[in-house]
Design a protein around this motif. Structure first.
Motif, PDB file in Angstrom:
ATOM      1  N   MET A 102      -0.090  11.254   2.494  1.00 22.09           N
ATOM      2  CA  MET A 102      -0.525  10.181   1.675  1.00 22.09           C
ATOM      3  C   MET A 102      -0.267  10.565   0.214  1.00 22.09           C
ATOM      4  SD  MET A 102      -1.949   8.200   3.429  1.00 22.09           S
ATOM      5  CE  MET A 102      -2.559   8.027   5.143  1.00 22.09           C
ATOM      6  N   SER A 103       0.018  11.731  -0.241  1.00 26.48           N
ATOM      7  CA  SER A 103       0.627  12.000  -1.519  1.00 26.48           C
ATOM      8  C   SER A 103       1.898  11.549  -1.554  1.00 26.48           C
ATOM      9  CB  SER A 103       0.381  13.505  -1.799  1.00 26.48           C
ATOM     10  OG  SER A 103      -1.128  14.159  -1.789  1.00 26.48           O
ATOM     11  N   GLY A 104       2.693  11.578  -0.553  1.00 30.07           N
ATOM     12  CA  GLY A 104       4.172  11.234  -0.524  1.00 30.07           C
ATOM     13  C   GLY A 104       4.462   9.985  -0.289  1.00 30.07           C
ATOM     14  N   ILE A 105       3.547   9.157   0.337  1.00 28.94           N
ATOM     15  CA  ILE A 105       3.844   7.460   0.330  1.00 28.94           C
ATOM     16  C   ILE A 105       2.954   6.641  -0.275  1.00 28.94           C
ATOM     17  CG2 ILE A 105       5.012   8.085   2.542  1.00 28.94           C
ATOM     18  CD1 ILE A 105       2.372   6.817   3.975  1.00 28.94           C
ATOM     19  N   THR A 106       1.983   6.969  -0.849  1.00 22.79           N
ATOM     20  CA  THR A 106       0.988   6.082  -1.838  1.00 22.79           C
ATOM     21  C   THR A 106       0.575   6.874  -3.170  1.00 22.79           C
ATOM     22  OG1 THR A 106      -1.040   7.220  -0.954  1.00 22.79           O
ATOM     23  CG2 THR A 106      -0.108   5.834   0.416  1.00 22.79           C
ATOM     24  N   ASN A 107      -0.097   5.785  -3.664  1.00 16.84           N
ATOM     25  CA  ASN A 107      -0.647   6.418  -5.073  1.00 16.84           C
ATOM     26  C   ASN A 107      -2.180   6.611  -4.889  1.00 16.84           C
ATOM     27  OD1 ASN A 107       1.764   6.143  -6.460  1.00 16.84           O
ATOM     28  ND2 ASN A 107       1.613   3.973  -6.696  1.00 16.84           N
ATOM     29  N   LEU A 108      -2.738   6.919  -3.680  1.00 16.01           N
ATOM     30  CA  LEU A 108      -4.033   6.919  -3.582  1.00 16.01           C
ATOM     31  C   LEU A 108      -4.443   8.357  -3.719  1.00 16.01           C
ATOM     32  CD1 LEU A 108      -4.716   5.102   0.013  1.00 16.01           C
ATOM     33  CD2 LEU A 108      -5.084   4.122  -2.460  1.00 16.01           C
ATOM     34  N   PRO A 109      -5.559   8.517  -3.823  1.00 20.65           N
ATOM     35  CA  PRO A 109      -6.041  10.062  -4.100  1.00 20.65           C
ATOM     36  C   PRO A 109      -5.925  10.904  -2.755  1.00 20.65           C
ATOM     37  CG  PRO A 109      -7.816   8.710  -4.946  1.00 20.65           C
ATOM     38  CD  PRO A 109      -6.581   7.644  -4.087  1.00 20.65           C
ATOM     39  N   GLU A 167       0.804  -1.185   0.116  1.00 17.06           N
ATOM     40  CA  GLU A 167       0.096   0.094   0.124  1.00 17.06           C
ATOM     41  C   GLU A 167       0.825   1.303   0.078  1.00 17.06           C
ATOM     42  OE1 GLU A 167      -3.782   1.819   2.609  1.00 17.06           O
ATOM     43  OE2 GLU A 167      -2.682  -0.039   3.150  1.00 17.06           O
ATOM     44  N   PHE A 168       1.987   1.271   0.577  1.00 13.93           N
ATOM     45  CA  PHE A 168       2.986   2.443   0.805  1.00 13.93           C
ATOM     46  C   PHE A 168       4.299   1.848  -0.040  1.00 13.93           C
ATOM     47  CE2 PHE A 168       1.126   3.348   5.302  1.00 13.93           C
ATOM     48  CZ  PHE A 168       0.134   3.832   4.711  1.00 13.93           C
ATOM     49  N   ARG A 169       4.595   3.118  -0.677  1.00 14.63           N
ATOM     50  CA  ARG A 169       5.946   2.791  -1.281  1.00 14.63           C
ATOM     51  C   ARG A 169       7.173   2.607  -0.148  1.00 14.63           C
ATOM     52  NH1 ARG A 169       9.356   7.149  -1.438  1.00 14.63           N
ATOM     53  NH2 ARG A 169       8.383   9.240  -1.149  1.00 14.63           N
ATOM     54  N   LYS A 170       8.421   2.443  -0.587  1.00 14.56           N
ATOM     55  CA  LYS A 170       9.360   2.175   0.235  1.00 14.56           C
ATOM     56  C   LYS A 170       9.792   3.531   0.867  1.00 14.56           C
ATOM     57  CE  LYS A 170      14.037   0.059   0.994  1.00 14.56           C
ATOM     58  NZ  LYS A 170      15.010  -0.424   0.199  1.00 14.56           N
ATOM     59  N   ILE A 171       9.870   3.747   2.307  1.00 15.10           N
ATOM     60  CA  ILE A 171      10.064   4.823   2.794  1.00 15.10           C
ATOM     61  C   ILE A 171      11.041   4.698   3.957  1.00 15.10           C
ATOM     62  CG2 ILE A 171       7.829   6.175   2.328  1.00 15.10           C
ATOM     63  CD1 ILE A 171       7.054   5.394   4.919  1.00 15.10           C
ATOM     64  N   ASP A 172      11.848   5.802   4.529  1.00 14.98           N
ATOM     65  CA  ASP A 172      12.650   5.441   5.626  1.00 14.98           C
ATOM     66  C   ASP A 172      11.864   5.578   6.926  1.00 14.98           C
ATOM     67  OD1 ASP A 172      14.371   6.174   7.823  1.00 14.98           O
ATOM     68  OD2 ASP A 172      15.773   7.233   6.381  1.00 14.98           O
ATOM     69  N   LEU A 173      11.764   4.387   7.520  1.00 17.48           N
ATOM     70  CA  LEU A 173      10.940   4.267   8.755  1.00 17.48           C
ATOM     71  C   LEU A 173      11.488   5.070   9.918  1.00 17.48           C
ATOM     72  CD1 LEU A 173       9.704   0.719   8.356  1.00 17.48           C
ATOM     73  CD2 LEU A 173       8.539   2.474   8.045  1.00 17.48           C
ATOM     74  N   GLU A 174      12.917   5.139   9.830  1.00 13.88           N
ATOM     75  CA  GLU A 174      13.237   5.931  11.063  1.00 13.88           C
ATOM     76  C   GLU A 174      12.899   7.380  11.172  1.00 13.88           C
ATOM     77  OE1 GLU A 174      15.056   4.811  13.711  1.00 13.88           O
ATOM     78  OE2 GLU A 174      14.525   2.654  12.809  1.00 13.88           O
ATOM     79  N   VAL A 175      13.052   7.845   9.944  1.00 12.18           N
ATOM     80  CA  VAL A 175      12.857   9.361   9.663  1.00 12.18           C
ATOM     81  C   VAL A 175      11.308   9.909   9.519  1.00 12.18           C
ATOM     82  CG1 VAL A 175      13.359  11.302   8.076  1.00 12.18           C
ATOM     83  CG2 VAL A 175      15.070   9.557   8.539  1.00 12.18           C
ATOM     84  N   VAL A 176      10.575   9.035   8.718  1.00 11.45           N
ATOM     85  CA  VAL A 176       9.300   9.626   8.491  1.00 11.45           C
ATOM     86  C   VAL A 176       8.265   9.945   9.626  1.00 11.45           C
ATOM     87  CG1 VAL A 176       7.092   8.925   7.013  1.00 11.45           C
ATOM     88  CG2 VAL A 176       9.360   8.726   5.734  1.00 11.45           C
ATOM     89  N   PRO A 177       8.436   8.587  10.633  1.00 12.17           N
ATOM     90  CA  PRO A 177       7.557   9.028  11.596  1.00 12.17           C
ATOM     91  C   PRO A 177       8.042  10.234  12.260  1.00 12.17           C
ATOM     92  CG  PRO A 177       8.380   6.572  11.708  1.00 12.17           C
ATOM     93  CD  PRO A 177       8.900   7.530  10.650  1.00 12.17           C
ATOM     94  N   LEU A 178       9.154  10.601  12.433  1.00 10.27           N
ATOM     95  CA  LEU A 178       9.550  11.804  13.185  1.00 10.27           C
ATOM     96  C   LEU A 178       9.121  13.102  12.460  1.00 10.27           C
ATOM     97  CD1 LEU A 178      13.398  10.886  14.264  1.00 10.27           C
ATOM     98  CD2 LEU A 178      10.986  10.728  15.778  1.00 10.27           C
ATOM     99  N   LEU A 179       9.122  12.915  11.104  1.00  9.34           N
ATOM    100  CA  LEU A 179       8.626  14.200  10.288  1.00  9.34           C
ATOM    101  C   LEU A 179       7.108  14.132  10.601  1.00  9.34           C
ATOM    102  CD1 LEU A 179      10.644  13.381   7.060  1.00  9.34           C
ATOM    103  CD2 LEU A 179      11.051  15.330   8.662  1.00  9.34           C
ATOM    104  N   ILE A 180       6.437  13.365  10.720  1.00 10.94           N
ATOM    105  CA  ILE A 180       5.070  13.328  11.022  1.00 10.94           C
ATOM    106  C   ILE A 180       4.783  13.987  12.156  1.00 10.94           C
ATOM    107  CG2 ILE A 180       2.763  12.090  11.535  1.00 10.94           C
ATOM    108  CD1 ILE A 180       4.062   9.817   9.637  1.00 10.94           C
TER     109      ILE A 180
END
Length: 202
Positions: free
Chosen positions: A192-199, A151-164
């Motif tokens: 969602m625009s950054g990590i998925t292809n969903l609307p 569902e999500f593309r490959k992302i940095d799991l250390e960084v992205v939660p902190l960015l959120i």
């Protein structure tokens, strides 16, 4: 240090909860300095001396109410980890909503940290850092679930939660008293625009 719930008689636990509820309402709406212990006691329906038997100072009452609010956030986030059959995007959106709701209520707490070097501000920062690590872990798990399901593309799991977390906290500080719904929609849309292809979220 607060007693564990099982060590407190039921009536004392209920009274303590009433006091914390009253404190949370007052601290959420005003800055720390303007909230008086007498106000908290009156709202809780107890005497000032009774309040001090539960909390020895306004600082301890404030910090405990913060811990309680952030503990409630952790409970909400962890609840979203359980329903594995629910799409990760739905669970992540619910997490962002919970994060916005809880931190919006702590706006005055976040403002307290700006340049303040007092012992209270330092203790508040330590609570937020510790709780933020747990929040990041919960977000990380749902992001990992989304990656595993495709569902999500490959992302940095250390960084992205902190960015959120940073995006939500920064947005709250900048928006101030404006409606939190706009911040929630924007954070979810960007995420969602950054990590998925969903609307985008609407």
């Amino acid at each position: 240090m607060p007693l564990d719930a099982e060590e407190i008689p039921d009536w004392r636990a209920r009274r303590r909860e009433v006091i914390l509820n009253a404190a949370a309402e007052l601290f959420a709406g005003r800055d720390y300095a303007s909230v008086q212990v007498e106000e908290v006691a009156k709202r809780a329906g107890v005497g000032k001396a009774t309040l001090y038997r539960y909390f020895p100072s306004k600082e301890e009452l404030y910090l405990e109410s913060l811990e309680r609010a952030l503990g409630g956030l952790e409970h909400k986030l962890n609840a979203e980890l359980a329903p594995q059959q629910v799409p990760a995007s739905v669970r992540l959106s619910a997490m962002v909503s919970a994060l916005v709701d809880t931190l919006s209520e702590q706006l005055q707490t976040l403002k307290l940290l700006g340049g303040d070097q007092s012992d209270l501000a330092d203790r508040t920062r330590r609570i937020l850092r510790r709780r933020s690590q747990r929040t990041a872990t919960a977000l990380q798990q749902v992001l990992a679930d989304g990656m595993a399901s495709g569902e999500f593309r490959k992302i940095d799991l250390e960084v992205v939660p902190l960015l959120i977390i940073g995006m939500v906290r920064g947005g709250i500080m900048q928006l101030g008293e404006r409606p939190r719904e706009a911040l929630e929609r924007s954070v979810i849309d960007i995420l969602m625009s950054g990590i998925t292809n969903l609307p985008p979220f609407i």
